[in-house]
Motif scaffolding. Sequence first.
Motif, PDB file in Angstrom:
ATOM      1  N   HIS A  60       0.835  -1.209   0.000  1.00 35.26           N
ATOM      2  CA  HIS A  60       0.000   0.000   0.000  1.00 35.26           C
ATOM      3  C   HIS A  60       0.872   1.262   0.000  1.00 35.26           C
ATOM      4  N   CYS A  61       1.719   1.329  -1.034  1.00 39.01           N
ATOM      5  CA  CYS A  61       2.714   2.409  -1.113  1.00 39.01           C
ATOM      6  C   CYS A  61       2.062   3.787  -1.270  1.00 39.01           C
ATOM      7  N   LYS A  62       2.718   4.768  -0.670  1.00 41.27           N
ATOM      8  CA  LYS A  62       2.248   6.150  -0.803  1.00 41.27           C
ATOM      9  C   LYS A  62       2.471   6.619  -2.243  1.00 41.27           C
ATOM     10  N   ASP A  63       3.623   6.239  -2.794  1.00 38.65           N
ATOM     11  CA  ASP A  63       3.923   6.575  -4.186  1.00 38.65           C
ATOM     12  C   ASP A  63       3.919   5.261  -4.974  1.00 38.65           C
ATOM     13  N   ARG A  77      -5.215   4.888  -5.186  1.00 42.36           N
ATOM     14  CA  ARG A  77      -4.918   5.009  -3.753  1.00 42.36           C
ATOM     15  C   ARG A  77      -5.980   5.900  -3.124  1.00 42.36           C
ATOM     16  N   ARG A  78      -6.585   5.383  -2.057  1.00 46.23           N
ATOM     17  CA  ARG A  78      -7.619   6.153  -1.380  1.00 46.23           C
ATOM     18  C   ARG A  78      -6.973   7.204  -0.466  1.00 46.23           C
ATOM     19  N   GLN A  79      -7.793   8.071   0.054  1.00 38.20           N
ATOM     20  CA  GLN A  79      -7.288   9.112   0.959  1.00 38.20           C
ATOM     21  C   GLN A  79      -6.675   8.521   2.217  1.00 38.20           C
ATOM     22  N   ASP A  80      -7.209   7.360   2.622  1.00 37.49           N
ATOM     23  CA  ASP A  80      -6.685   6.750   3.851  1.00 37.49           C
ATOM     24  C   ASP A  80      -5.476   5.853   3.576  1.00 37.49           C
ATOM     25  N   GLY A  81      -4.920   5.945   2.359  1.00 41.51           N
ATOM     26  CA  GLY A  81      -3.671   5.248   2.062  1.00 41.51           C
ATOM     27  C   GLY A  81      -3.823   3.843   1.512  1.00 41.51           C
ATOM     28  N   ILE A  82      -5.045   3.334   1.481  1.00 35.48           N
ATOM     29  CA  ILE A  82      -5.244   1.965   0.989  1.00 35.48           C
ATOM     30  C   ILE A  82      -5.284   1.974  -0.541  1.00 35.48           C
ATOM     31  N   VAL A  83      -4.475   1.128  -1.142  1.00 40.38           N
ATOM     32  CA  VAL A  83      -4.445   1.002  -2.602  1.00 40.38           C
ATOM     33  C   VAL A  83      -5.386  -0.140  -2.983  1.00 40.38           C
ATOM     34  N   LEU A  84      -6.334   0.156  -3.849  1.00 43.00           N
ATOM     35  CA  LEU A  84      -7.310  -0.849  -4.251  1.00 43.00           C
ATOM     36  C   LEU A  84      -7.352  -1.011  -5.770  1.00 43.00           C
ATOM     37  N   VAL A  85      -7.834  -2.165  -6.203  1.00 47.41           N
ATOM     38  CA  VAL A  85      -8.092  -2.389  -7.625  1.00 47.41           C
ATOM     39  C   VAL A  85      -9.607  -2.440  -7.809  1.00 47.41           C
ATOM     40  N   ASP A  86     -10.137  -1.540  -8.619  1.00 50.68           N
ATOM     41  CA  ASP A  86     -11.572  -1.586  -8.941  1.00 50.68           C
ATOM     42  C   ASP A  86     -11.771  -2.690  -9.971  1.00 50.68           C
ATOM     43  N   GLN A  87     -12.382  -3.783  -9.529  1.00 55.07           N
ATOM     44  CA  GLN A  87     -12.505  -4.954 -10.399  1.00 55.07           C
ATOM     45  C   GLN A  87     -13.343  -4.663 -11.640  1.00 55.07           C
ATOM     46  N   ASN A  88     -14.210  -3.657 -11.575  1.00 52.28           N
ATOM     47  CA  ASN A  88     -15.033  -3.322 -12.742  1.00 52.28           C
ATOM     48  C   ASN A  88     -14.257  -2.538 -13.791  1.00 52.28           C
ATOM     49  N   LEU A  89     -13.171  -1.902 -13.365  1.00 53.07           N
ATOM     50  CA  LEU A  89     -12.389  -1.102 -14.311  1.00 53.07           C
ATOM     51  C   LEU A  89     -11.165  -1.847 -14.836  1.00 53.07           C
ATOM     52  N   GLU A 202      14.765   1.944  -0.339  1.00 53.42           N
ATOM     53  CA  GLU A 202      15.529   2.773  -1.281  1.00 53.42           C
ATOM     54  C   GLU A 202      14.778   3.062  -2.578  1.00 53.42           C
ATOM     55  N   LEU A 203      13.727   2.318  -2.848  1.00 49.02           N
ATOM     56  CA  LEU A 203      12.974   2.546  -4.075  1.00 49.02           C
ATOM     57  C   LEU A 203      12.102   3.793  -3.994  1.00 49.02           C
ATOM     58  N   GLY A 204      11.903   4.292  -2.779  1.00 49.24           N
ATOM     59  CA  GLY A 204      11.151   5.533  -2.606  1.00 49.24           C
ATOM     60  C   GLY A 204       9.659   5.405  -2.817  1.00 49.24           C
ATOM     61  N   THR A 205       9.132   4.195  -2.726  1.00 47.74           N
ATOM     62  CA  THR A 205       7.684   4.023  -2.926  1.00 47.74           C
ATOM     63  C   THR A 205       6.895   4.317  -1.650  1.00 47.74           C
ATOM     64  N   GLU A 206       7.593   4.494  -0.550  1.00 46.92           N
ATOM     65  CA  GLU A 206       6.982   4.775   0.757  1.00 46.92           C
ATOM     66  C   GLU A 206       5.884   3.783   1.115  1.00 46.92           C
ATOM     67  N   PRO A 207       6.264   2.539   1.330  1.00 47.39           N
ATOM     68  CA  PRO A 207       5.270   1.515   1.689  1.00 47.39           C
ATOM     69  C   PRO A 207       4.593   1.804   3.029  1.00 47.39           C
ATOM     70  N   SER A 208       3.415   1.266   3.186  1.00 49.11           N
ATOM     71  CA  SER A 208       2.681   1.408   4.453  1.00 49.11           C
ATOM     72  C   SER A 208       2.806   0.159   5.318  1.00 49.11           C
ATOM     73  N   VAL A 209       3.701  -0.735   4.938  1.00 52.83           N
ATOM     74  CA  VAL A 209       3.965  -1.930   5.747  1.00 52.83           C
ATOM     75  C   VAL A 209       5.406  -1.866   6.243  1.00 52.83           C
ATOM     76  N   TYR A 210       5.554  -1.922   7.553  1.00 56.38           N
ATOM     77  CA  TYR A 210       6.881  -1.855   8.169  1.00 56.38           C
ATOM     78  C   TYR A 210       7.213  -3.185   8.831  1.00 56.38           C
ATOM     79  N   TYR A 211       8.506  -3.483   8.862  1.00 54.89           N
ATOM     80  CA  TYR A 211       8.979  -4.725   9.479  1.00 54.89           C
ATOM     81  C   TYR A 211       9.868  -4.406  10.678  1.00 54.89           C
ATOM     82  N   LEU A 212       9.618  -5.093  11.776  1.00 50.77           N
ATOM     83  CA  LEU A 212      10.472  -4.945  12.951  1.00 50.77           C
ATOM     84  C   LEU A 212      11.526  -6.053  12.870  1.00 50.77           C
TER      85      LEU A 212
END
Lengths: 214, 203
Positions: A60-63, A77-89, A202-212
């Motif tokens: 769910h990358c920001k970019d 990408r929605r306003q709340d950061g969730i990236v979705l695929v519209d199955q109809n489109l 380093e790819l600069g996609t700003e993911p919304s998933v972080y790993y500890l």
Amino acid sequence: VPRWGMVIDLKRCAGCQTCTVACKMENFVPPGVFFTRVNDYEAGTYPHVQRHFLPVGCMHCKDAPCVQACPSGASARRQDGIVLVDQNLCVGCRYCMVVCPYGARDFNEESNAAYFGPGPTPSEAFGAGRYPKGSVVKCTFCADRIDEAGSRGLTPGVDRDATPACVGSCIAGARFFGDLDDEDSLVCQLIRARGGKPLQEELGTEPSVYYLPR
Amino acid sequence: MGPAFLRPWYLHALMVKMGLRYELPYQERLKRIGEDLGERLHSVGSHFWDDQLREYQAMPEWHDFPGLWDTGPEYDLWLITCRSMQFAWGGNVGIPALIEAASMAIGHGGISLNTSTARARGIKNGDDIWVESPVGRLKAKAVVREGVHPEVVVATHMFGHWRTPVAKELGWPSMNPITRLSYKLTDETGGTSDHVRVKVYKA
């Protein structure tokens, strides 16, 4: 508006794949398709060998490269950061699959695929048609649950019914969910305290998933 | 101390702090509870349990189980089993979604052997191999990896289904066809020692 994100503790993940199966049950994911999975691998040489588990899915990358590459506007990408695929489109061109650096997307070959040969189970019949044949599918952060949270008086990341199924089902408590824009949120505290990082930062996609780290 | 989710959560750290020791293996707890039960039964005048309690050994005697497989140098490896997290005791091996998930875990669907063991036999990852014991032989896919002792090969347990729908078609290897049923290898609770001498070669 929050920016929903996930934190995965690699110290806790035991590689049981419960999240993989819970996701499939929650989202009626067809056979051969995964919205999340746990990569299982060994590192080192005998006798100094370690086994590692790496849960992966859409970041769910920001970019998000997939959003830029999508010619039909299906990936967004929605306003709340969730990236979705519209199955109809979605036209099934699979450009998004090519550009995703995380290999997080799958192509749905069939519309009514069932696990058991004779036909769909009642559960599969209920979910049939959700993913049209020839479309690209991926993790949604269980957006349905999050969208219903407000009307049900629930808080995503806190209440299980308003939190992604993989997080709620994790037997080891290795997955956390919350607002990445709220510095006091559980996920932000964990990232700060444990030095959490996204994959391929380093790819600069700003993911919304972080790993500890382990 | 901070929020609960940021505190050290490992059991070991907590036990050290509380001054607790690990419970010894060999079902020490069972013996303790057995003695407790004995005392309760005594209080109501019953003594039948005493004999069983005397027979129970918290620390078992040593037996040379490997010696039961004195098969000579031809069978140079041990085949052992390990448990699968996805299938627990095996009753759910017929669920396709679990099979799909388990396929991502190392070792499922084949026989695991160490890289050096495989190299010495000209075996590559994914090759068909024979695993042969004095009892019989089974064909399987080789899973070549580092996390296995070089003198051991491993079959993930619980894939010997022959009637269960879906599971019987799976074709994942099981130790059962190439080991023997033996009272010498069976304990009083029906547990067995899952190990057998084998040789491994390319199919």
